[in-house]
Design a protein around this motif. Structure first.
Motif, mmCIF file in Angstrom:
data_model
loop_
_atom_site.group_PDB
_atom_site.id
_atom_site.type_symbol
_atom_site.label_atom_id
_atom_site.label_comp_id
_atom_site.label_asym_id
_atom_site.label_seq_id
_atom_site.Cartn_x
_atom_site.Cartn_y
_atom_site.Cartn_z
ATOM 1 N N LEU A 287 63.643 68.669 14.413
ATOM 2 C CA LEU A 287 64.457 68.507 15.613
ATOM 3 C C LEU A 287 64.923 67.074 15.828
ATOM 4 C CD1 LEU A 287 62.598 70.700 18.259
ATOM 5 C CD2 LEU A 287 64.625 71.269 16.923
ATOM 6 N N LEU A 288 64.342 66.164 15.067
ATOM 7 C CA LEU A 288 64.683 64.751 15.206
ATOM 8 C C LEU A 288 65.907 64.448 14.359
ATOM 9 C CD1 LEU A 288 61.228 62.983 15.199
ATOM 10 C CD2 LEU A 288 62.952 62.849 16.992
ATOM 11 N N GLU A 289 67.026 64.390 15.023
ATOM 12 C CA GLU A 289 68.292 64.162 14.342
ATOM 13 C C GLU A 289 68.657 62.686 14.424
ATOM 14 O OE1 GLU A 289 70.465 66.399 12.922
ATOM 15 O OE2 GLU A 289 72.513 65.868 13.447
ATOM 16 N N PHE A 290 68.812 62.057 13.265
ATOM 17 C CA PHE A 290 69.240 60.656 13.181
ATOM 18 C C PHE A 290 68.301 59.720 13.935
ATOM 19 C CE2 PHE A 290 72.286 62.614 10.914
ATOM 20 C CZ PHE A 290 73.438 63.058 11.533
ATOM 21 N N ASP A 291 67.024 59.821 13.624
ATOM 22 C CA ASP A 291 66.026 58.978 14.282
ATOM 23 C C ASP A 291 65.836 57.635 13.604
ATOM 24 O OD1 ASP A 291 62.919 60.349 12.945
ATOM 25 O OD2 ASP A 291 64.934 60.274 12.071
ATOM 26 N N ALA B 161 84.349 54.954 18.711
ATOM 27 C CA ALA B 161 83.181 55.828 18.796
ATOM 28 C C ALA B 161 82.632 56.183 17.416
ATOM 29 C CB ALA B 161 83.544 57.094 19.558
ATOM 30 N N LEU B 162 81.453 56.752 17.429
ATOM 31 C CA LEU B 162 80.822 57.253 16.216
ATOM 32 C C LEU B 162 81.469 58.571 15.805
ATOM 33 C CD1 LEU B 162 77.174 56.643 17.433
ATOM 34 C CD2 LEU B 162 78.317 55.336 15.638
ATOM 35 N N PHE C 225 75.845 56.657 23.538
ATOM 36 C CA PHE C 225 76.569 57.804 23.008
ATOM 37 C C PHE C 225 75.705 59.058 23.136
ATOM 38 C CE2 PHE C 225 80.165 55.790 21.018
ATOM 39 C CZ PHE C 225 79.724 54.550 20.600
ATOM 40 N N LEU D 168 68.138 56.008 18.385
ATOM 41 C CA LEU D 168 67.876 57.264 19.085
ATOM 42 C C LEU D 168 66.957 57.026 20.274
ATOM 43 C CD1 LEU D 168 68.120 60.396 19.163
ATOM 44 C CD2 LEU D 168 66.061 60.452 17.712
ATOM 45 N N TRP E 59 68.228 54.760 11.193
ATOM 46 C CA TRP E 59 69.560 54.435 10.692
ATOM 47 C C TRP E 59 69.498 53.240 9.748
ATOM 48 C CZ3 TRP E 59 74.487 56.122 13.129
ATOM 49 C CH2 TRP E 59 74.297 57.145 14.059
ATOM 50 N N PRO F 185 73.159 52.293 15.908
ATOM 51 C CA PRO F 185 72.651 53.079 17.036
ATOM 52 C C PRO F 185 71.148 53.310 16.906
ATOM 53 C CG PRO F 185 74.666 54.045 16.179
ATOM 54 C CD PRO F 185 74.249 52.990 15.200
ATOM 55 N N TYR G 26 70.331 71.150 21.684
ATOM 56 C CA TYR G 26 70.226 70.088 20.677
ATOM 57 C C TYR G 26 71.242 68.985 21.001
ATOM 58 C CZ TYR G 26 67.372 73.206 17.795
ATOM 59 O OH TYR G 26 66.396 74.039 17.328
ATOM 60 N N PHE H 22 80.047 63.575 18.368
ATOM 61 C CA PHE H 22 79.618 62.511 19.266
ATOM 62 C C PHE H 22 80.593 62.421 20.440
ATOM 63 C CE2 PHE H 22 76.295 60.123 17.048
ATOM 64 C CZ PHE H 22 76.432 60.545 15.735
ATOM 65 N N GLY H 23 80.076 61.946 21.554
ATOM 66 C CA GLY H 23 80.940 61.574 22.664
ATOM 67 C C GLY H 23 81.589 60.230 22.392
ATOM 68 N N ASN I 21 71.464 64.693 21.642
ATOM 69 C CA ASN I 21 70.842 63.371 21.536
ATOM 70 C C ASN I 21 71.544 62.365 22.422
ATOM 71 O OD1 ASN I 21 68.974 63.971 19.500
ATOM 72 N ND2 ASN I 21 70.308 63.297 17.845
ATOM 73 N N GLN J 210 73.456 51.665 21.586
ATOM 74 C CA GLN J 210 73.954 50.755 20.562
ATOM 75 C C GLN J 210 74.239 49.395 21.175
ATOM 76 O OE1 GLN J 210 77.741 51.625 18.588
ATOM 77 N NE2 GLN J 210 76.922 50.826 16.662
ATOM 78 N N TRP K 153 80.623 61.743 13.022
ATOM 79 C CA TRP K 153 79.775 62.336 11.999
ATOM 80 C C TRP K 153 80.615 62.790 10.815
ATOM 81 C CZ3 TRP K 153 79.585 67.685 10.532
ATOM 82 C CH2 TRP K 153 78.612 67.946 9.544
ATOM 83 N N GLN L 290 75.354 63.031 21.483
ATOM 84 C CA GLN L 290 75.700 63.737 20.247
ATOM 85 C C GLN L 290 75.071 65.117 20.302
ATOM 86 O OE1 GLN L 290 73.102 63.252 17.128
ATOM 87 N NE2 GLN L 290 74.227 64.654 15.799
ATOM 88 N N SER M 157 77.783 72.411 14.217
ATOM 89 C CA SER M 157 78.185 71.220 13.486
ATOM 90 C C SER M 157 77.606 70.001 14.213
ATOM 91 C CB SER M 157 79.717 71.158 13.374
ATOM 92 O OG SER M 157 80.111 70.099 12.524
ATOM 93 N N ARG M 158 78.312 68.922 14.192
ATOM 94 C CA ARG M 158 77.840 67.728 14.895
ATOM 95 C C ARG M 158 79.036 66.967 15.443
ATOM 96 N NH1 ARG M 158 74.334 69.649 11.550
ATOM 97 N NH2 ARG M 158 72.157 69.027 11.691
ATOM 98 N N TYR N 225 66.117 63.058 22.344
ATOM 99 C CA TYR N 225 66.537 64.174 21.512
ATOM 100 C C TYR N 225 66.210 65.489 22.212
ATOM 101 C CZ TYR N 225 61.642 64.717 20.025
ATOM 102 O OH TYR N 225 60.278 64.907 20.011
ATOM 103 N N SER N 226 66.838 66.554 21.753
ATOM 104 C CA SER N 226 66.700 67.866 22.390
ATOM 105 C C SER N 226 66.868 67.764 23.905
ATOM 106 C CB SER N 226 65.356 68.502 22.034
ATOM 107 O OG SER N 226 65.304 68.798 20.662
ATOM 108 N N PHE O 100 71.987 58.097 22.224
ATOM 109 C CA PHE O 100 71.767 56.884 21.433
ATOM 110 C C PHE O 100 72.174 55.662 22.245
ATOM 111 C CE2 PHE O 100 70.977 58.737 17.287
ATOM 112 C CZ PHE O 100 71.613 59.961 17.342
ATOM 113 N N TYR P 267 74.032 68.616 18.127
ATOM 114 C CA TYR P 267 73.805 69.141 16.782
ATOM 115 C C TYR P 267 73.461 70.621 16.841
ATOM 116 C CZ TYR P 267 68.998 67.495 17.930
ATOM 117 O OH TYR P 267 67.791 67.228 18.540
#
Lengths: 107, 119
Positions: B103-107, B46-47, A88, A47, B109, A45, A33, A98-99, A35, A39, B49, A90, A95-96, A50-51, A37, A92
């Motif tokens: 499975l789509l995380e933060f698609d 950076a971002l 970036f 997407l 914003w 950001p 999992y 980001f780089g 992602n 920006q 969460w 990320q 937890s979650r 994913y996966s 992104f 998931y």
């Protein structure tokens, strides 16, 4: 906490060139999992992947994601002018997190 | 079409509590697998969460900020509210909310809202 380290910090390339961005995790992202992104300045950001390897709706085919475990890669096959931006990763899985980001700039 | 929009104060004083609202459309937060998260980005950085709430009211928080964060939802109003207590100048950032499903995380914003912490 899984720490994501992106490299390089900045990538200076010309339009038409290939870009390879790396995202390394401090422990295995066992589910895959992860992602990617994009920006652009002043924007939220977006997407892309994913996966680890699935393109999100609207992501051009020149973007591809690969990798598993602790090493993941985003490849842009031929850079277009609109691709010069910040990227970036990320995870998931646990937890979650980001780089810290990779900036792709025009050489 | 999914849209999200953040709202709240642009300036807060140190030690105050920040309350941000994410108002969304195009999906229901009562649908299985759906969630809304909050992410922030200090200027030029950076971002990060912050929190996530699921359709079943399951809530997840950043371990480093867990003691200061609260996330709630109002399904009928299509809103998610985030509170961050004891604000500090280091909390100055653009705060985003984002949609997830399966499975789509933060698609999707929101546009983000800049919050400055200063006395």
């Amino acid at each position: 906490e899984i720490v994501l380290t992106q490299s390089p910090g900045t990538l200076s390339l010309s339009p038409g060139e290939r870009a390879t961005l790396s995202c390394r995790a401090s422990q295995s992202v066992t589910s895959g999992y992860l992602n990617w992104f994009q920006q652009r300045p002043g924007q939220a950001p977006r997407l892309l992947i994913y996966s680890a390897s699935k393109r999100a709706t609207g992501t051009p085919a020149r973007f591809s994601g690969s990798g598993s475990g602790t090493d993941f890669t985003l490849t842009i096959s031929r850079l277009e002018p609109e691709d010069f931006a910040l990227y970036f990763c990320q995870q998931y899985d646990t937890s979650r997190t980001f780089g810290q980001g990779t900036k792709v700039e025009i050489k | 079409q999914i849209t999200l929009k953040e709202s709240g104060p642009t300036l807060v004083k140190p030690t105050q509590t920040l309350t941000l609202t994410c108002t969304f459309s195009g999906f229901s937060l009562s649908s299985s697998g759906v969630g809304v998260g909050w992410i922030r980005q200090p200027p030029g950085k950076a971002l990060e969460w912050l929190a996530l709430i699921y359709w079943n009211d399951d809530k997840r928080y950043s371990p480093s900020l867990k003691n200061r964060l609260t996330i709630t939802k109002d399904t009928s109003e299509n809103q998610v509210v985030l509170t961050l207590a004891n604000m500090d100048p280091l909390d100055t950032a653009t705060y985003y909310c984002a949609h997830r499903r399966g499975l789509l995380e933060f698609d999707h914003w929101g546009q983000g809202t800049l919050v400055t912490v200063s006395s």
